[in-house]
Design a protein around this motif. Structure first.
Motif, PDB file in Angstrom:
ATOM      1  N   GLN C 117       0.838  -1.207   0.000  1.00  0.00           N
ATOM      2  CA  GLN C 117       0.000   0.000   0.000  1.00  0.00           C
ATOM      3  C   GLN C 117       0.875   1.260   0.000  1.00  0.00           C
ATOM      4  O   GLN C 117       0.611   2.227  -0.716  1.00  0.00           O
ATOM      5  N   THR C 118       1.932   1.213   0.828  1.00  0.00           N
ATOM      6  CA  THR C 118       2.830   2.368   0.897  1.00  0.00           C
ATOM      7  C   THR C 118       3.485   2.618  -0.456  1.00  0.00           C
ATOM      8  O   THR C 118       3.570   3.753  -0.925  1.00  0.00           O
ATOM      9  N   MET C 119       3.942   1.540  -1.100  1.00  0.00           N
ATOM     10  CA  MET C 119       4.629   1.698  -2.387  1.00  0.00           C
ATOM     11  C   MET C 119       3.687   2.257  -3.451  1.00  0.00           C
ATOM     12  O   MET C 119       4.065   3.126  -4.237  1.00  0.00           O
ATOM     13  N   GLU C 122       3.133   5.853  -2.862  1.00  0.00           N
ATOM     14  CA  GLU C 122       4.309   6.602  -3.284  1.00  0.00           C
ATOM     15  C   GLU C 122       4.360   6.750  -4.802  1.00  0.00           C
ATOM     16  O   GLU C 122       4.648   7.823  -5.322  1.00  0.00           O
ATOM     17  N   LEU C 123       4.098   5.656  -5.521  1.00  0.00           N
ATOM     18  CA  LEU C 123       4.191   5.711  -6.983  1.00  0.00           C
ATOM     19  C   LEU C 123       3.248   6.765  -7.546  1.00  0.00           C
ATOM     20  O   LEU C 123       3.623   7.554  -8.394  1.00  0.00           O
ATOM     21  N   ALA C 125       1.607   9.115  -5.766  1.00  0.00           N
ATOM     22  CA  ALA C 125       1.475  10.286  -4.892  1.00  0.00           C
ATOM     23  C   ALA C 125       0.037  10.473  -4.428  1.00  0.00           C
ATOM     24  O   ALA C 125      -0.554  11.551  -4.537  1.00  0.00           O
ATOM     25  N   MET C 126      -0.530   9.402  -3.928  1.00  0.00           N
ATOM     26  CA  MET C 126      -1.904   9.424  -3.409  1.00  0.00           C
ATOM     27  C   MET C 126      -1.888   9.010  -1.942  1.00  0.00           C
ATOM     28  O   MET C 126      -1.083   8.178  -1.536  1.00  0.00           O
ATOM     29  N   MET C 244       6.088   5.688 -13.419  1.00  0.00           N
ATOM     30  CA  MET C 244       6.144   6.612 -12.288  1.00  0.00           C
ATOM     31  C   MET C 244       7.559   6.940 -11.824  1.00  0.00           C
ATOM     32  O   MET C 244       7.752   7.763 -10.942  1.00  0.00           O
ATOM     33  N   GLY C 245       8.548   6.309 -12.427  1.00  0.00           N
ATOM     34  CA  GLY C 245       9.928   6.710 -12.136  1.00  0.00           C
ATOM     35  C   GLY C 245      10.335   7.925 -12.940  1.00  0.00           C
ATOM     36  O   GLY C 245      11.265   8.644 -12.572  1.00  0.00           O
ATOM     37  N   LEU C 247       7.711   9.967 -14.897  1.00  0.00           N
ATOM     38  CA  LEU C 247       6.633  10.939 -15.108  1.00  0.00           C
ATOM     39  C   LEU C 247       6.102  11.463 -13.783  1.00  0.00           C
ATOM     40  O   LEU C 247       6.030  10.732 -12.795  1.00  0.00           O
ATOM     41  N   ALA C 248       5.683  12.728 -13.791  1.00  0.00           N
ATOM     42  CA  ALA C 248       5.065  13.310 -12.598  1.00  0.00           C
ATOM     43  C   ALA C 248       3.829  12.491 -12.249  1.00  0.00           C
ATOM     44  O   ALA C 248       3.055  12.125 -13.132  1.00  0.00           O
ATOM     45  N   PRO C 249       3.635  12.184 -10.970  1.00  0.00           N
ATOM     46  CA  PRO C 249       2.539  11.283 -10.588  1.00  0.00           C
ATOM     47  C   PRO C 249       1.179  11.973 -10.655  1.00  0.00           C
ATOM     48  O   PRO C 249       1.098  13.191 -10.441  1.00  0.00           O
ATOM     49  N   PRO C 346      13.904   3.266  -6.368  1.00  0.00           N
ATOM     50  CA  PRO C 346      13.605   4.476  -7.147  1.00  0.00           C
ATOM     51  C   PRO C 346      14.508   4.620  -8.382  1.00  0.00           C
ATOM     52  O   PRO C 346      14.047   5.025  -9.446  1.00  0.00           O
TER      53      PRO C 346
END
Lengths: 491, 127, 451
Positions: C117-119, C122-123, C125-126, C244-245, C247-249, C346
Motif C-alpha cells: 500500500q505504501t509503495m 508513493e508511486l 502520490a496518493m 512513475m519513475g 513521469l510526474a505522478p 527508485p
C-alpha cells in the motif's frame, strides 16, 4: 534492542526502515548509446522520486524470508478453515503455470500463436462441465464473488430478453456475504429467508416469497452448515414454476465431485472456486478463479470473448450481440486455469470422486470425535464440513474467539468462526481430503484439551495466543487511528 | 444495564432526551454493548432534516455496522464533533458525552407515542 | 492418489468410528435420483511425469515472449522479472496461506500488504491505496462505482484513449446500476479539454483519463483535471506504475482516484491473468474504498502489528448494503509487486522508464524511413505508440510472427475499427538487435510487395 530471545517474536523492521541512499537490488538491461534520449516536457517529469526502498537484493530476500516465517500456511500445518477448502496445493501445478509457453504469452496473441493456451482452457472447460453436469461455461471470473456477479448479470439479461428484468433475488440467511452484495451490484433487491429447524431452506417460506418479481434464487449446496439441501429438486421446481432462475454458489463443490451434479439437480448456473476445489494456491488472499457453468438457455448471454473450437483451430468469438460484456480485462486468471487442469489430469475422474469421498469422511470423523465436548449444530451426517457451536464453552465464560486464538498456540489454524451467522458461537470446520487420520486425531486431542482448559482456567484462553509472532491485536485502535502507509506526507 | 429514566427509546436502540426545545439523540448502553468497540460514526450534515424512523447516519464497530434511525422528526441542529476523534466515548458514556446529534423536533407530540418508555425498553431488551 | 493420505484401511476404520457401515450411509441426505451413478467422464489419474508431458506439449504450441521478441502491450507488458521475485513468491508461506483472518499468524502477509500500500501510494502520490483488486479493468470499474456513490450522480465520461478492454469491464459491471457512459474523442491521440468539456455537465460523477494514455501518449493532466473539478466531477486517472519513475505522478495534478494495472511489476504476462488491479484515492474517499486495507496497530504487549482494517466497508459485514462484492485481493500478485519494487527501487524504476522511452523513440525514428508506415500521433510517448502499417495490421502481425517477432497488438483485436492500426510496445527487454530485426522485417514486408 529490537531482538528478542524468541526471535520469532522480535518486532520486524519495515522494508522502508532498511533503506539506505544509493543501495539497489537491480541493474537495468543496457541501452545502446545509439538510441535517442527520452524527451519529456519539464512539467511532466517526476521531480521527487517515489520513496521506494533502496536495498540490495540480499537485504530484500532476507527481509521477506523472515516476514514469511510469520505466516501460517497449508504446507506447514492443519488449516481447517470452513468454506475455504484449504487443501494441499501440488507443486507440479505451479511449475506448469510458469512454463515459458504459458507465462510468456501476451493475451492479445490469437490464432496460430496461442493455440496451446486455448486448447488448455478448452480442456479445462470440458472437465468442469463434466463435474458440474452443465452445458456451457466461462472461465473469465477472477474469483467466486465475480462468478456470482457474472451469473446474476446473465440472469438479468435472460429476463430482460423475455421482456422484464424482474426485481428480487432470494437467498437463505445462511448465505455467504458475497451473495447479497453481488445481488445489489447486479441491480436487484435481496430477499433473505430464514432457514428451517434443520438448517435447510424452508420450502414453505420460499413458496410465500415467490412471485413474478423474483428473478431467481441463490443457494449454496451443500449449504454453509455442511448439509445437503435434500429438497433441492423441489426448491428448483418452485422457482422455475415462478419463472425464476436458480444459482448454485459452488463454494462447497469439494463435497460433490462424482457424487452429485448441480446440472442434474436442475440448477441454471453455478460457479466453481478453482482455488478451493481444484487446488490452486490461495496466495494469502488471491488470485482466485471463479468459472461459471450454465445451462444452454443462458449461453447467448455469456461474457465475451467466448472460446470456440472448429476442426482446424481454437478461436475467441467476440461477435455475441446478447453478451453481458466482460467482467475481466482478458480471459480470467489463466495461471490458475493451468494449475487446475494439471490437478484434474493428476486426479482423473475417479480421483475427483475420491477427493469428495475422503473430504466427507474426514468431516464426519471430526463430527463424531468432537461431539462429546462440542455442540454439533445439526447432529446428522454432514458433507465436507461440520459446523459446531461453542455454546457449551460459552457457559464456562469462554467465547469461540478464545477457542480460536488458543488453537494458534498449538500451531493449528482455527476454523472459520462466527459464520454462518445463524449459528451462535459458530465454529465451521472443513478438514478437506488432504489430511490424514493422524492429523485429525491430533486436532481432536487439542480441541479436547482446550475444552478442559475452558473449565479449569478460562482466563488462560482469554489471553491466548502466547506463542505467536504477535499477541492479540488492537483492531479497534487500527480502525480509529487509521495508519495505512509508512510515510506521513505525500511527495 | 443503564436505562435512564429521562429518555425515550426506539426498537433500534436509540434514545432521545428533550431539553429546552431541542432533542438530544444517542444510542443506548445495550446497543454499545452489542456493537463492541465503536470506531466510527457517520454524522448527518447540519441543517438537514430527518423523518422519524429514517436512517440519518451509521455507527461502526470493528466487525459490525448499524444504521442510526431518527427517533423523531426534525432538523439537525448540532452534531457531536467529539465523536470524530474519539468515537469510543459512546462505549464509555452512551447517554452523556457520547450523544450523537441534537435536533429541533417538528412533530414530537404525535411521534412520542411511537417511542418506548424506560420501563418498556427495559422489558424489550430483556425479552 | 498421491494427494490423498488415507488408505482404504484408514477409511474403513474411520467409517467404523463414525458409526456407519459404508460411505453411502453418509449420503442419506442426497435423494437417490440425484446421486451420480456413473464414473465421471474424465481420463483416469496420471503420473506426474505424464501430466508434465501433456502440459508441456500444450505450452510448446504457443509462440511466447521468452523465445521470440515481443512488441505487444495494450495493457500487458513483457518486462523482466528478477529471479528473487520468483524465489520469494514461490515460498509456501506466501503462496499457500489464505486471507489473513487470524492476524497473529498472518503478520507476513499483512506486513507485505502494508508495504505494498505504501509503495502504491508513493508511486502515484496518493494518500490511500488498498491491497489490490482483480485487474486494471476491475479497478476502473470500482473507481466508477465509488465516484457514483460519492457524488450521487450516474453519468461518467471517459476518453477514447482509455484502454477499451478496461472500459468494457467498467461498463459491464456498472450498467445494472443505471450508470451511463459517454466517450470523448481524442484527436491526434491526445486527451483534450475541448473534447471533454463538450460532455461535461452537472450530472457527471467522474471523468476517466489514462496516463500515459492507451496510445502511449503522455498528456498534460493538470489542465484536464482542473476543468473536471470545475464541473464538480471527480477525476479518475488510469495510470501506469512503470512510468512513475520518470513521469510526474497523477496525485500531483489533483487526481481523486488513481487506478492501474500492476502486471508489469514483477509478474508474467501469463495470457491475461492473474493480474493486479491497483487502486488509490484521497482520504476523503477512503471509507468508500473497495477491497482489503491493512493498518498498523499494537498487540497486548504494545508491540507493532498489522491487521485488516476498516472492515465494515466489506461485503462479509455490510452484506446487502455493501458497495462492492470484492472479497479477496490479488494477494500473491501484490506480493510479487512488493518484492519487485523493493528490488528495483527508485533508481531502477527511473532507469526502466528511460529505457522504455528511449526504445520507443528509436523504433519510431527507424520506422519513419520505411515507406508505407505512418505515425498518426505526435507528442511524447512512453513505451508504446500507434503505428499505421501498410494494409491490414493483422496480416502484418502474421508476417512478423512467421519470422519470429510478435509485432504488436492489431487494434481490431480490441474491437476498434482501425484496420491498419498496430499498437507497438517496447520494454527494457527489447534489444537493439530486436528493434533492428523489426525494421528489416518491415522493410522486407514492403519490398516483397505483400503491400
Amino acid at each position: 534492542m529490537k531482538r528478542n530471545i524468541l526471535a520469532l517474536q522480535s518486532e520486524m523492521d519495515m522494508i522502508f526502515e532498511l533503506s539506505r541512499n544509493g543501495r539497489s537490488g537491480y541493474q537495468v538491461p543496457p541501452t545502446s548509446d545509439q538510441l535517442p534520449e527520452f524527451e519529456i516536457p519539464q512539467e511532466l517529469r517526476r521531480n521527487a522520486a517515489p520513496r521506494l526502498p533502496e536495498v540490495s537484493e540480499n537485504t530484500t530476500v532476507r527481509h521477506y524470508v523472515n516476514l514469511s516465517t510469520r505466516n501460517h500456511h497449508i504446507d506447514k500445518d492443519f488449516y481447517p478453515l470452513g468454506s475455504c477448502t484449504m487443501k494441499y496445493n501440488p507443486k507440479v501445478n505451479d511449475e506448469m503455470s510458469a512454463l515459458p509457453g504459458f507465462a510468456g504469452l501476451n493475451p492479445w496473441q490469437t490464432g496460430a500463436t496461442a493455440q496451446g493456451a486455448m486448447q488448455l482452457m478448452y480442456e479445462l472447460s470440458d472437465a468442469l462441465l463434466e463435474v458440474t453436469g452443465m452445458d456451457d461455461i466461462t472461465l473469465q471470473p477472477a474469483a467466486g464473488a465475480q462468478g456470482e456477479f457474472a451469473a446474476l448479470l446473465m440472469f438479468r439479461a435472460y429476463h430482460q430478453k423475455n421482456g422484464n428484468p424482474r426485481k428480487r433475488i432470494i437467498i437463505p440467511d445462511s448465505a455467504h456475504g458475497t451473495n447479497p452484495a453481488s445481488i445489489i451490484l447486479a441491480g436487484y433487491a435481496v430477499t433473505q429467508l430464514p432457514s428451517d429447524s434443520n438448517g435447510l431452506m424452508d420450502t414453505e417460506a420460499l413458496k410465500r416469497a415467490l412471485d413474478e418479481d423474483v428473478a431467481g434464487l441463490m443457494i449454496t449446496n451443500p449449504n454453509t452448515l455442511g448439509l445437503f439441501e435434500s429438497n433441492i429438486s423441489k426448491i428448483i421446481d418452485l422457482v422455475h414454476e415462478a419463472g425464476g432462475l436458480v444459482y448454485m454458489d459452488g463454494a462447497n463443490l469439494n463435497a460433490l465431485m462424482g457424487i452429485s451434479r448441480p446440472g442434474d439437480m436442475g440448477f441454471d448456473a453455478c460457479h466453481m472456486n478453482l482455488h478451493k476445489t481444484f487446488s490452486t494456491p490461495h496466495g494469502g488472499g488471491g488470485p482466485g478463479s471463479g468459472p461459471v457453468a450454465i445451462k444452454e438457455k443462458l449461453t447467448r448471454f455469456l461474457p465475451v470473448p467466448v472460446l470456440t473450437k472448429t476442426k482446424a483451430e481454437f478461436a475467441w468469438d467476440w461477435d455475441r450481440p446478447d453478451s453481458i460484456g466482460s467482467v475481466h480485462s482478458f480471459y480470467g486468471n489463466f495461471g490458475m486455469h493451468v494449475r487446475a487442469l494439471a490437478y484434474i489430469k493428476s486426479m482423473g475422474g475417479d480421483g475427483l470422486r475420491a477427493i469428495s469421498e475422503n473430504a466427507i469422511i474426514n468431516a464426519n470423523y471430526l463430527r463424531k470425535k468432537l461431539s462429546p465436548a462440542y455442540q454439533v449444530f445439526v447432529d446428522k451426517p454432514c458433507m465436507h464440513e461440520v459446523v459446531l457451536s461453542g455454546n457449551l464453552q460459552k457457559q464456562k465464560g469462554v467465547r469461540t474467539t478464545d477457542i480460536a486464538k488458543r488453537l494458534l498456540d498449538f500451531g493449528i489454524h482455527p476454523p472459520t468462526v462466527y459464520f454462518p451467522l445463524i449459528v451462535p458461537e459458530c465454529l465451521m470446520i472443513e478438514p478437506t481430503e488432504s489430511e490424514s487420520r493422524e492429523t485429525l486425531d491430533e486436532f481432536v486431542e487439542v480441541m479436547m484439551q482446550i475444552d478442559r482448559e475452558a473449565s479449569e482456567s478460562p482466563d488462560l484462553l482469554k489471553q491466548a495466543p502466547y506463542t505467536t509472532p504477535v499477541r492479540r491485536l488492537d483492531e479497534a485502535g487500527a480502525a480509529r487511528n487509521l495508519n495505512i502507509r509508512f510515510y506521513d506526507d505525500i511527495r | 444495564m443503564n436505562i435512564p429514566a429521562n429518555c425515550l427509546y426506539t426498537k433500534e436502540h436509540e434514545w432521545v432526551r428533550l431539553a429546552d426545545g431541542a432533542a438530544v439523540i444517542g444510542v443506548t448502553d445495550f446497543a454499545q454493548g452489542e456493537l463492541g468497540d465503536v470506531v466510527f460514526v457517520q454524522l448527518p450534515p447540519l441543517g438537514s432534516t430527518v423523518k422519524q424512523g429514517d436512517s440519518f447516519g451509521t455507527i461502526e464497530a470493528v466487525k459490525a455496522v448499524a444504521d442510526l434511525y431518527a427517533p423523531i422528526s426534525g432538523e439537525i441542529l448540532e452534531v457531536n464533533s467529539v465523536l470524530d476523534g474519539s468515537p469510543e466515548v459512546i462505549n464509555r458514556e452512551p447517554y452523556t458525552d457520547g450523544w450523537i446529534v441534537k435536533i429541533k423536533p417538528t412533530s414530537i407530540e404525535t411521534e412520542k407515542s411511537n417511542l418506548m418508555t424506560p420501563e418498556q425498553y427495559k422489558d424489550f431488551t430483556s425479552a | 492418489m498421491r494427494y490423498i493420505p488415507n488408505t482404504p484401511d484408514d477409511r474403513s476404520a474411520m467409517l467404523r468410528d463414525i458409526g456407519v457401515s459404508s460411505f453411502e450411509d453418509l449420503l442419506t441426505a442426497i435423494p437417490k435420483d440425484l446421486r451420480y451413478q456413473k464414473p465421471l467422464n474424465i481420463a483416469p489419474g496420471k503420473s506426474e511425469w505424464e501430466v508434465r508431458r501433456e502440459m508441456e506439449a500444450m505450452a510448446l504450441k504457443n509462440q511466447n515472449a521468452m523465445s521470440t521478441p515481443c512488441f505487444m502491450g495494450a495493457g500487458c507488458y513483457d518486462h523482466f522479472v528478477p529471479s528473487a521475485v520468483n524465489a520469494l513468491a514461490s515460498r509456501s508461506e506466501y503462496a499457500t496461506a489464505y486471507t489473513p483472518y487470524q492476524p497473529e499468524v498472518a503478520q507476513g502477509t499483512l506486513q507485505v500488504i502494508y508495504e505494498f500500500q505504501t509503495m502504491i501510494s508513493e508511486l502515484f502520490a496518493m494518500p490511500a491505496a488498498n491491497a489490490s483488486l482483480y485487474d486494471g479493468g476491475n479497478a476502473l470499474s470500482e473507481a466508477v462505482s465509488m465516484a457514483c456513490a460519492h457524488t450521487k450522480r450516474r453519468r461518467v465520461v471517459w476518453t477514447e484513449a482509455v484502454n477499451p478492454a478496461y472500459r468494457r469491464v467498467a461498463r459491464t459491471n456498472n450498467v445494472a446500476h443505471g450508470v451511463t457512459f459517454d466517450t470523448a474523442p481524442c484527436a491526434n491521440g491526445c486527451q483534450s479539454n475541448e473534447d471533454i468539456a463538450m460532455l461535461l455537465s452537472e450530472d457527471v460523477a467522474a471523468v476517466v483519463l489514462q496516463y500515459p494514455n492507451f496510445y502511449g501518449v503522455v498528456d498534460d493532466l493538470k489542465k484536464l483535471i482542473e476543468r473536471i473539478h470545475t464541473a464538480g466531477a471527480l477525476a479518475i486517472v488510469v495510470s501506469d506504475p512503470m512510468a512513475m519513475g520518470v513521469l510526474a505522478p497523477p496525485g500531483r495534478f489533483g487526481a481523486d482516484i488513481v487506478v492501474g494495472e500492476g502486471q508489469s511489476l514483477g509478474n508474467f504476462m501469463s495470457y491475461g491473468g492473474p493480474y493486479l488491479g491497483l487502486f488509490a484515492c484521497t482520504m476523503e474517499l477512503v471509507r468508500l474504498m473497495p477491497g482489503r486495507i491493512v493498518g498498523v496497530t499494537k498487540d497486548l504487549d504494545r508491540k507493532r502489528g498489522f491487521v485488516l482494517t476498516l472492515q465494515t466497508r466489506e461485503q462479509h459485514i455490510r452484506r446487502d448494503k455493501a458497495t462492492s462484492n470484492v472479497c479477496t485481493n490479488q494477494g500473491l500478485i501484490a506480493t510479487r509487486a512488493t518484492f519487485y519494487l523493493s528490488l528495483v527501487g527508485p533508481q531502477g524504476l527511473r532507469d526502466i522508464g528511460n529505457a522504455c522511452g528511449r526504445r520507443a523513440a528509436y523504433l519510431i525514428s527507424k520506422l519513419r524511413d520505411v515507406p508505407g508506415f505512418g505515425f498518426p500521433h505526435s507528442g511524447p510517448h512512453f513505451r508504446e505508440f500507434l503505428l499505421r502499417v501498410p494494409g491490414k495490421a493483422e496480416e502484418f502481425f502474421d508476417h512478423m510472427a512467421a519470422h519470429g517477432v510478435l509485432a504488436g497488438v492489431p487494434l481490431v483485436r480490441l474491437g476498434l475499427a482501425d484496420e491498419r492500426g498496430l499498437l507497438v510496445a517496447l520494454t527494457e527487454t527489447r534489444t537493439l538487435e530486436d528493434m533492428d530485426l523489426y525494421v528489416s522485417l518491415a522493410q522486407k514486408y514492403v519490398a516483397e510487395g505483400k503491400r
